[in-house]
Design an enzyme around this catalytic site. Structure first.
Site, PDB file in Angstrom:
ATOM      1  N   LEU A 217      -5.866  -4.893   3.849  1.00 12.05           N
ATOM      2  CA  LEU A 217      -7.130  -4.464   3.710  1.00 12.05           C
ATOM      3  C   LEU A 217      -7.644  -4.834   2.247  1.00 12.05           C
ATOM      4  O   LEU A 217      -6.840  -4.505   1.187  1.00 12.05           O
ATOM      5  CB  LEU A 217      -7.260  -3.093   3.954  1.00 12.05           C
ATOM      6  CG  LEU A 217      -6.650  -2.454   4.951  1.00 12.05           C
ATOM      7  CD1 LEU A 217      -6.891  -0.903   4.984  1.00 12.05           C
ATOM      8  CD2 LEU A 217      -7.638  -2.807   6.179  1.00 12.05           C
ATOM      9  N   GLY A 258       1.438   1.349   2.683  1.00  8.54           N
ATOM     10  CA  GLY A 258       0.139   0.822   2.000  1.00  8.54           C
ATOM     11  C   GLY A 258      -1.088   0.440   3.051  1.00  8.54           C
ATOM     12  O   GLY A 258      -1.177   1.333   4.057  1.00  8.54           O
ATOM     13  N   ASP A 259      -1.706  -0.544   2.531  1.00  9.98           N
ATOM     14  CA  ASP A 259      -2.706  -0.996   3.543  1.00  9.98           C
ATOM     15  C   ASP A 259      -2.315  -2.538   4.148  1.00  9.98           C
ATOM     16  O   ASP A 259      -3.425  -2.993   4.554  1.00  9.98           O
ATOM     17  CB  ASP A 259      -3.982  -1.032   2.543  1.00  9.98           C
ATOM     18  CG  ASP A 259      -3.856  -2.042   1.429  1.00  9.98           C
ATOM     19  OD1 ASP A 259      -2.766  -2.429   1.103  1.00  9.98           O
ATOM     20  OD2 ASP A 259      -4.788  -2.538   0.880  1.00  9.98           O
ATOM     21  N   GLU A 260      -1.033  -2.394   4.410  1.00  9.05           N
ATOM     22  CA  GLU A 260      -0.502  -3.483   5.007  1.00  9.05           C
ATOM     23  C   GLU A 260      -0.242  -3.520   6.495  1.00  9.05           C
ATOM     24  O   GLU A 260       0.491  -2.499   6.769  1.00  9.05           O
ATOM     25  CB  GLU A 260       0.692  -4.089   4.368  1.00  9.05           C
ATOM     26  CG  GLU A 260       1.354  -5.493   4.642  1.00  9.05           C
ATOM     27  CD  GLU A 260       2.355  -5.906   3.687  1.00  9.05           C
ATOM     28  OE1 GLU A 260       2.917  -6.833   4.040  1.00  9.05           O
ATOM     29  OE2 GLU A 260       2.903  -4.770   3.170  1.00  9.05           O
TER      30      GLU A 260
END
Length: 350
Positions: A217, A258-260
């Site tokens: 993201l 996380g945002d992965e």
């Protein structure tokens, strides 16, 4: 010389005659059957009488019982009742078999016969069917104790089976939870690694190729730092919903941390289909989200690695290619997708 007196011979021994009333005999043997020489029923124990039904006393044996077998005897019915083990069936209840021992009450074929009966291995069924209790058996009879043990064993086995079922269900739920990301409900890294291994094995057998879409993201840190972790979590959950909504039923979406995120597109896959999916994912993730009156905007960068059937497939190599393609998209301006080996998709003009 000493004299030895002769020993007088003992008096002949005569067996005592034991007289029992029908009531006393019934207390000792609640399932006894008393027959005369003509096969008529002279008496029955209270339990047997209750089972056979009223009016049996004085009636013919064959009206209420069927002689199935008399061990060692293949002669008439009268001969069968001469100290033999018997097998009987109740005429009124043919599903129940009785076993017993016949004892003549005197010498000769004209003597009455006493038969002590039992249900044998059908005891538990008979107890339930006829509603028998401990009072229907002799005080010294171990039948009820064996029945209680059998029922206790069945109850314990039933509880153990239920417990095993609950443990298996809990184990399955724990295994499922161990492979899920608690925030988004997507698969976690452990589940992705297992799916990746299976996809590689399937492709190695020539069944189908597959592809990886590694997604990160863009601008997520700014939302997290500005509006707090709750807002960040909301954006993660929304992104997970978009990914899950866009993939096919057999594909796998996982959150690596996380945002992965990463998507395993199970084959067969085509480049055109992958490009269309990547564009849709970026467009939907870039749609603004209102949080507490503030429009939050994020985007996504995607790196794609395609497993080719013409070369050996290594998980580490595919992940490295997808990762390199992802960061190439980042360096090229974010909000775009790249297919390894580094074929970039330009960001569309606003």
């Amino acid at each position: 010389m000493s004299r030895i007196d002769p020993v007088e011979p003992p008096m002949p021994f005569s067996e005592p005659v034991l007289a029992l009333s029908t009531e006393m005999l019934g207390r000792l043997m609640p399932m006894f059957l008393w027959l005369d020489a003509r096969g008529r029923i002279r008496g029955m124990g209270p339990t047997l009488a209750r089972i056979v039904g009223p009016g049996a006393a004085g009636g013919d044996f064959a009206r209420h019982f069927t002689l199935r077998r008399a061990r060692g005897v293949e002669q008439s019915r009268e001969a069968a009742f001469s100290g033999r083990r018997l097998g009987l069936t109740l005429v009124r209840y043919p599903m129940f078999n009785l076993r017993g021992l016949a004892v003549p009450l005197g010498p000769g074929e004209q003597a009455d016969v006493l038969v002590n009966l039992s249900f044998g291995i059908q005891l538990s069924e008979a107890v339930r069917y006829f509603g028998l209790t401990e009072a229907d058996f002799a005080a010294s009879d171990l039948a009820m104790e064996f029945l209680f043990l059998a029922e206790a064993k069945a109850a314990v086995l039933g509880e153990l089976t239920a417990l095993t079922g609950r443990l298996q269900l809990a184990k399955a739920e724990a295994e499922t939870e161990a492979q899920l990301d608690p925030l988004t409900g997507l698969a976690n890294r452990r589940a992705f690694d297992a799916a990746m291994s299976h996809a590689i094995k399937s492709a190695a057998r020539g069944r189908r190729n597959f592809a990886l879409l590694h997604l990160d993201l863009d601008y997520f840190k700014q939302v997290n730092d500005t509006l707090g972790h709750a807002a960040g979590d909301t954006m993660l959950v929304r992104a997970a919903h978009v990914l899950r909504d866009e993939v096919r039923r057999g594909d796998l979406v996982a959150r690596l941390g996380g945002d992965e995120f990463i998507i395993l597109l199970r084959g067969p896959v085509e480049r055109g289909m992958i490009e269309s999916m990547a564009e849709r994912l970026i467009a939907r993730i870039e749609e603004p989200v209102s949080l507490d009156g503030v429009d939050c905007r994020i985007s996504a960068s995607i790196g794609v690695s395609i497993a080719l059937e013409c070369r050996p497939i290594l998980a580490e190599e595919l992940m490295a290619e997808a990762d390199a393609a992802l960061y190439q998209s980042k360096r090229a301006g974010r909000g775009r997708w790249t297919i390894a080996p580094l074929r970039f998709a330009p960001r569309p003009q606003a």
